[in-house]
Write an enzyme that holds these catalytic residues in place. Structure first.
Site, PDB file in Angstrom:
ATOM      1  N   ASP A  32      -7.923  -4.014   5.003  1.00 28.84           N
ATOM      2  CA  ASP A  32      -7.924  -4.348   3.583  1.00 28.84           C
ATOM      3  C   ASP A  32      -8.664  -5.685   3.391  1.00 28.84           C
ATOM      4  O   ASP A  32      -8.475  -6.630   4.155  1.00 28.84           O
ATOM      5  CB  ASP A  32      -6.495  -4.457   3.045  1.00 28.84           C
ATOM      6  CG  ASP A  32      -6.456  -4.408   1.526  1.00 28.84           C
ATOM      7  OD1 ASP A  32      -5.959  -3.410   0.977  1.00 28.84           O
ATOM      8  OD2 ASP A  32      -6.948  -5.367   0.880  1.00 28.84           O
ATOM      9  N   ILE A  33      -9.507  -5.746   2.371  1.00 26.70           N
ATOM     10  CA  ILE A  33     -10.305  -6.945   2.120  1.00 26.70           C
ATOM     11  C   ILE A  33      -9.434  -8.117   1.662  1.00 26.70           C
ATOM     12  O   ILE A  33      -9.826  -9.279   1.790  1.00 26.70           O
ATOM     13  CB  ILE A  33     -11.399  -6.621   1.067  1.00 26.70           C
ATOM     14  CG1 ILE A  33     -12.561  -7.604   1.171  1.00 26.70           C
ATOM     15  CG2 ILE A  33     -10.848  -6.582  -0.345  1.00 26.70           C
ATOM     16  CD1 ILE A  33     -13.776  -7.204   0.346  1.00 26.70           C
ATOM     17  N   ASN A  89       0.518   3.570  -3.341  1.00 24.59           N
ATOM     18  CA  ASN A  89       0.725   3.206  -4.743  1.00 24.59           C
ATOM     19  C   ASN A  89       0.182   4.316  -5.634  1.00 24.59           C
ATOM     20  O   ASN A  89      -0.915   4.819  -5.396  1.00 24.59           O
ATOM     21  CB  ASN A  89       0.010   1.886  -5.057  1.00 24.59           C
ATOM     22  CG  ASN A  89       0.585   0.724  -4.271  1.00 24.59           C
ATOM     23  OD1 ASN A  89       1.786   0.661  -4.055  1.00 24.59           O
ATOM     24  ND2 ASN A  89      -0.276  -0.184  -3.830  1.00 24.59           N
ATOM     25  N   VAL A  98      -7.422   1.341  -6.849  1.00 27.85           N
ATOM     26  CA  VAL A  98      -8.502   2.249  -6.469  1.00 27.85           C
ATOM     27  C   VAL A  98      -7.967   3.674  -6.563  1.00 27.85           C
ATOM     28  O   VAL A  98      -7.024   4.041  -5.842  1.00 27.85           O
ATOM     29  CB  VAL A  98      -9.023   1.956  -5.042  1.00 27.85           C
ATOM     30  CG1 VAL A  98     -10.146   2.932  -4.690  1.00 27.85           C
ATOM     31  CG2 VAL A  98      -9.504   0.505  -4.925  1.00 27.85           C
ATOM     32  N   HIS A 102      -5.142   6.581  -0.747  1.00 33.41           N
ATOM     33  CA  HIS A 102      -5.137   5.756   0.466  1.00 33.41           C
ATOM     34  C   HIS A 102      -3.714   5.294   0.732  1.00 33.41           C
ATOM     35  O   HIS A 102      -2.910   5.153  -0.184  1.00 33.41           O
ATOM     36  CB  HIS A 102      -6.066   4.547   0.310  1.00 33.41           C
ATOM     37  CG  HIS A 102      -5.761   3.717  -0.891  1.00 33.41           C
ATOM     38  ND1 HIS A 102      -6.187   4.071  -2.148  1.00 33.41           N
ATOM     39  CD2 HIS A 102      -5.045   2.585  -1.040  1.00 33.41           C
ATOM     40  CE1 HIS A 102      -5.750   3.174  -3.017  1.00 33.41           C
ATOM     41  NE2 HIS A 102      -5.055   2.264  -2.372  1.00 33.41           N
ATOM     42  N   MET A 103      -3.442   5.038   1.998  1.00 34.23           N
ATOM     43  CA  MET A 103      -2.131   4.559   2.431  1.00 34.23           C
ATOM     44  C   MET A 103      -2.301   3.160   2.999  1.00 34.23           C
ATOM     45  O   MET A 103      -3.250   2.894   3.734  1.00 34.23           O
ATOM     46  CB  MET A 103      -1.629   5.517   3.514  1.00 34.23           C
ATOM     47  CG  MET A 103      -0.360   5.124   4.184  1.00 34.23           C
ATOM     48  SD  MET A 103      -0.040   6.310   5.531  1.00 34.23           S
ATOM     49  CE  MET A 103       0.757   7.609   4.605  1.00 34.23           C
ATOM     50  N   HIS A 104      -1.394   2.259   2.624  1.00 31.52           N
ATOM     51  CA  HIS A 104      -1.391   0.909   3.183  1.00 31.52           C
ATOM     52  C   HIS A 104      -0.516   0.890   4.428  1.00 31.52           C
ATOM     53  O   HIS A 104       0.613   1.370   4.390  1.00 31.52           O
ATOM     54  CB  HIS A 104      -0.799  -0.091   2.183  1.00 31.52           C
ATOM     55  CG  HIS A 104      -1.581  -0.229   0.916  1.00 31.52           C
ATOM     56  ND1 HIS A 104      -2.418  -1.292   0.661  1.00 31.52           N
ATOM     57  CD2 HIS A 104      -1.672   0.566  -0.175  1.00 31.52           C
ATOM     58  CE1 HIS A 104      -2.972  -1.155  -0.544  1.00 31.52           C
ATOM     59  NE2 HIS A 104      -2.530  -0.028  -1.072  1.00 31.52           N
TER      60      HIS A 104
HETATM   61  P1  5GP Z   1      -4.254  -0.100  -4.320  1.00 31.66           P
HETATM   62  O1  5GP Z   1      -4.059  -1.366  -5.117  1.00 31.66           O
HETATM   63  O2  5GP Z   1      -5.093   0.897  -5.093  1.00 31.66           O
HETATM   64  O3  5GP Z   1      -3.006   0.501  -3.771  1.00 31.66           O
HETATM   65  O4  5GP Z   1      -5.072  -0.530  -3.038  1.00 31.66           O
HETATM   66  C1  5GP Z   1      -6.442  -0.760  -3.044  1.00 31.66           C
HETATM   67  C2  5GP Z   1      -6.714  -1.721  -1.934  1.00 31.66           C
HETATM   68  O5  5GP Z   1      -8.097  -1.700  -1.638  1.00 31.66           O
HETATM   69  C3  5GP Z   1      -6.363  -3.169  -2.288  1.00 31.66           C
HETATM   70  O6  5GP Z   1      -5.360  -3.644  -1.397  1.00 31.66           O
HETATM   71  C4  5GP Z   1      -7.685  -3.910  -2.147  1.00 31.66           C
HETATM   72  O7  5GP Z   1      -7.535  -5.181  -1.578  1.00 31.66           O
HETATM   73  C5  5GP Z   1      -8.508  -2.967  -1.265  1.00 31.66           C
HETATM   74  N1  5GP Z   1      -9.939  -3.021  -1.488  1.00 31.66           N
HETATM   75  C6  5GP Z   1     -10.576  -2.967  -2.698  1.00 31.66           C
HETATM   76  N2  5GP Z   1     -11.907  -3.039  -2.530  1.00 31.66           N
HETATM   77  C7  5GP Z   1     -12.124  -3.139  -1.181  1.00 31.66           C
HETATM   78  C8  5GP Z   1     -13.314  -3.250  -0.397  1.00 31.66           C
HETATM   79  O8  5GP Z   1     -14.433  -3.277  -0.874  1.00 31.66           O
HETATM   80  N3  5GP Z   1     -13.146  -3.322   0.955  1.00 31.66           N
HETATM   81  C9  5GP Z   1     -11.906  -3.298   1.542  1.00 31.66           C
HETATM   82  N4  5GP Z   1     -11.878  -3.393   2.873  1.00 31.66           N
HETATM   83  N5  5GP Z   1     -10.769  -3.196   0.825  1.00 31.66           N
HETATM   84  C10 5GP Z   1     -10.874  -3.115  -0.514  1.00 31.66           C
END
Ligand code: 5GP
Ligand code: ZN
Length: 115
Positions: A32-33, A89, A98, A102-104
């Site tokens: 994760d970025i 989420n 996003v 996806h799974m964290h």
């Molecule tokens: P969400 O908030 O949808 O559950 O998780 C999306 C995740 O994607 C966030 O934790 C965010 O930091 C990560 N993310 C968004 N853009 C990028 C990217 O360009 N590269 C990487 N590696 N992670 C990203």
């Protein structure tokens, strides 16, 4: 967001440069970025599935693979014994940003109920 603009679709197609920690025919994994834990990995479906709300019976293999890939990454990352959280989420109140499934994988610190 369609598949042309979707950031995770662009990673899946290798249009956007990103280090893949794992990949197979159904899923891939990246760091994760914006990490919220010492280990914060995303396990992402290759298919553009908007969220958990958009899952159906045809996605059973993909869902299973998300979990087995996550367990493999946890073992390889040395956090299998200390423990880890797998979180998906779904929607605004959960903080989904996003809209591509996806799974964290979160680990490396004590995780409270709010993460
Ligand atoms: P969400 O908030 O949808 O559950 O998780 C999306 C995740 O994607 C966030 O934790 C965010 O930091 C990560 N993310 C968004 N853009 C990028 C990217 O360009 N590269 C990487 N590696 N992670 C990203
Ligand atoms: Zn996508």
């Amino acid at each position: 967001m369609n598949v042309d603009d979707c950031i995770f679709c662009r990673m899946a197609r290798d249009e956007m440069k990103v280090d893949k920690l794992y990949e197979d025919d159904l899923v891939f994994a990246i760091y994760d970025i914006n990490p919220r834990a010492p280990t914060h990995i995303l396990i992402i479906t290759r298919e553009h599935i908007l969220s958990a709300l958009h899952l159906g019976p045809k996605h059973a293999a993909t869902l299973g693979r998300m979990y087995t890939a996550a367990a493999k990454l946890a073992k390889e990352g040395g956090v299998a014994d200390s423990g880890f959280r797998l979180a998906v989420n779904c929607g605004d109140d959960a903080g989904q940003t996003v809209y591509h499934l996806h799974m964290h994988l979160l680990a490396g610190r004590r995780l409270g109920p709010e993460g």
